[in-house]
Design an enzyme around this catalytic site. Structure first.
Site, PDB file in Angstrom:
ATOM      1  N   ASP A  33       0.884  -0.811  -0.037  1.00 44.39           N
ATOM      2  CA  ASP A  33      -0.001  -0.145  -0.089  1.00 44.39           C
ATOM      3  C   ASP A  33       0.393   0.727   0.166  1.00 44.39           C
ATOM      4  O   ASP A  33       2.212   1.126   0.541  1.00 44.39           O
ATOM      5  CB  ASP A  33      -0.575  -0.133   1.370  1.00 44.39           C
ATOM      6  N   GLY A  94     -15.609   3.422   4.068  1.00 38.88           N
ATOM      7  CA  GLY A  94     -13.980   4.291   3.686  1.00 38.88           C
ATOM      8  C   GLY A  94     -13.520   3.710   1.952  1.00 38.88           C
ATOM      9  O   GLY A  94     -11.746   3.540   2.090  1.00 38.88           O
ATOM     10  N   HIS A 101      -9.912  -4.998  -3.179  1.00 36.22           N
ATOM     11  CA  HIS A 101      -8.666  -5.402  -2.546  1.00 36.22           C
ATOM     12  C   HIS A 101      -8.899  -6.558  -1.423  1.00 36.22           C
ATOM     13  O   HIS A 101      -9.870  -5.118  -0.556  1.00 36.22           O
ATOM     14  CB  HIS A 101      -7.810  -4.046  -2.747  1.00 36.22           C
TER      15      HIS A 101
HETATM   16  P1  5GP Z   1      -9.917   1.156   0.435  1.00 39.10           P
HETATM   17  O1  5GP Z   1      -9.618   2.796   0.884  1.00 39.10           O
HETATM   18  O2  5GP Z   1     -10.586   1.215  -1.178  1.00 39.10           O
HETATM   19  O3  5GP Z   1     -10.296   0.518   1.157  1.00 39.10           O
HETATM   20  O4  5GP Z   1      -8.261   0.880   0.202  1.00 39.10           O
HETATM   21  C1  5GP Z   1      -7.694   1.376  -1.238  1.00 39.10           C
HETATM   22  C2  5GP Z   1      -5.645   1.937  -0.804  1.00 39.10           C
HETATM   23  O5  5GP Z   1      -5.138   1.969  -1.847  1.00 39.10           O
HETATM   24  C3  5GP Z   1      -5.353   2.754   0.266  1.00 39.10           C
HETATM   25  O6  5GP Z   1      -5.053   1.688   1.426  1.00 39.10           O
HETATM   26  C4  5GP Z   1      -4.278   3.693  -0.529  1.00 39.10           C
HETATM   27  O7  5GP Z   1      -3.676   3.742   0.762  1.00 39.10           O
HETATM   28  C5  5GP Z   1      -3.819   2.307  -1.230  1.00 39.10           C
HETATM   29  N1  5GP Z   1      -3.261   3.169  -2.622  1.00 39.10           N
HETATM   30  C6  5GP Z   1      -4.248   4.562  -3.655  1.00 39.10           C
HETATM   31  N2  5GP Z   1      -3.664   4.580  -4.664  1.00 39.10           N
HETATM   32  C7  5GP Z   1      -2.605   3.609  -4.127  1.00 39.10           C
HETATM   33  C8  5GP Z   1      -1.466   3.302  -5.270  1.00 39.10           C
HETATM   34  O8  5GP Z   1      -1.409   4.433  -6.494  1.00 39.10           O
HETATM   35  N3  5GP Z   1      -0.692   2.784  -4.953  1.00 39.10           N
HETATM   36  C9  5GP Z   1      -0.682   1.347  -4.247  1.00 39.10           C
HETATM   37  N4  5GP Z   1       0.688   0.914  -4.139  1.00 39.10           N
HETATM   38  N5  5GP Z   1      -1.272   2.278  -2.629  1.00 39.10           N
HETATM   39  C10 5GP Z   1      -2.719   2.844  -3.101  1.00 39.10           C
END
Ligand code: 5GP
Ligand code: ZN
Length: 115
Positions: A33, A94, A101
């Site tokens: 992440d 969130g 994922h």
């Molecule tokens: P969500 O909030 O949808 O459950 O998780 C999305 C995750 O993707 C977040 O923890 C965020 O830090 C991660 N994330 C967002 N953009 C990127 C990126 O460009 N590269 C990586 N490796 N992680 C990302």
């Protein structure tokens, strides 16, 4: 293989956006992440685009099992006996990236219930 050209994680899977990939199979990719919330914070994603874990499971329930097994394998390989596997489903809890994922988190104490 389904991909959404606008999707951030589809772009990472395609190699169009760089990421530190720890594990890759025909069906899944796991990468760190970008904004880690624990010493280990890895995202395990199906290569096939779907908006959330339930949608991926509807397309083929074995994907859910593969993510769980991959999560444990990564945590073990990184030296952690315990880990938390989280799927945010919906903006209200969130979710910010609408490609399935599992968050694999390990390496610090965690509270329950999550905030
Ligand atoms: P969500 O909030 O949808 O459950 O998780 C999305 C995750 O993707 C977040 O923890 C965020 O830090 C991660 N994330 C967002 N953009 C990127 C990126 O460009 N590269 C990586 N490796 N992680 C990302
Ligand atoms: Zn996608």
């Amino acid at each position: 293989m389904t991909a959404d050209p606008e999707c951030l994680f589809c772009k990472i899977i395609a190699g169009e956006i760089p990421a530190e990939i720890l594990h890759s199979t025909e069906r899944t990719v796991a990468f760190r992440d970008i904004n880690p919330q624990a010493p280990l914070h890895v995202l395990v994603v199906p290569r096939d685009h779907a908006p959330n874990a339930a949608a991926s499971a509807e397309a083929g329930p074995e994907m859910f099992a593969e993510i769980a097994v991959t999560a444990r394998a990564i945590a073990t390989a990184e030296g952690y006996d315990d880990h938390r596997l989280v799927f945010n489903t919906g903006a209200g809890v969130g979710q910010t990236v609408f490609h399935t994922h599992g968050h694999v988190l390990a390496g610090r104490s965690m509270t329950w219930p999550p905030g």
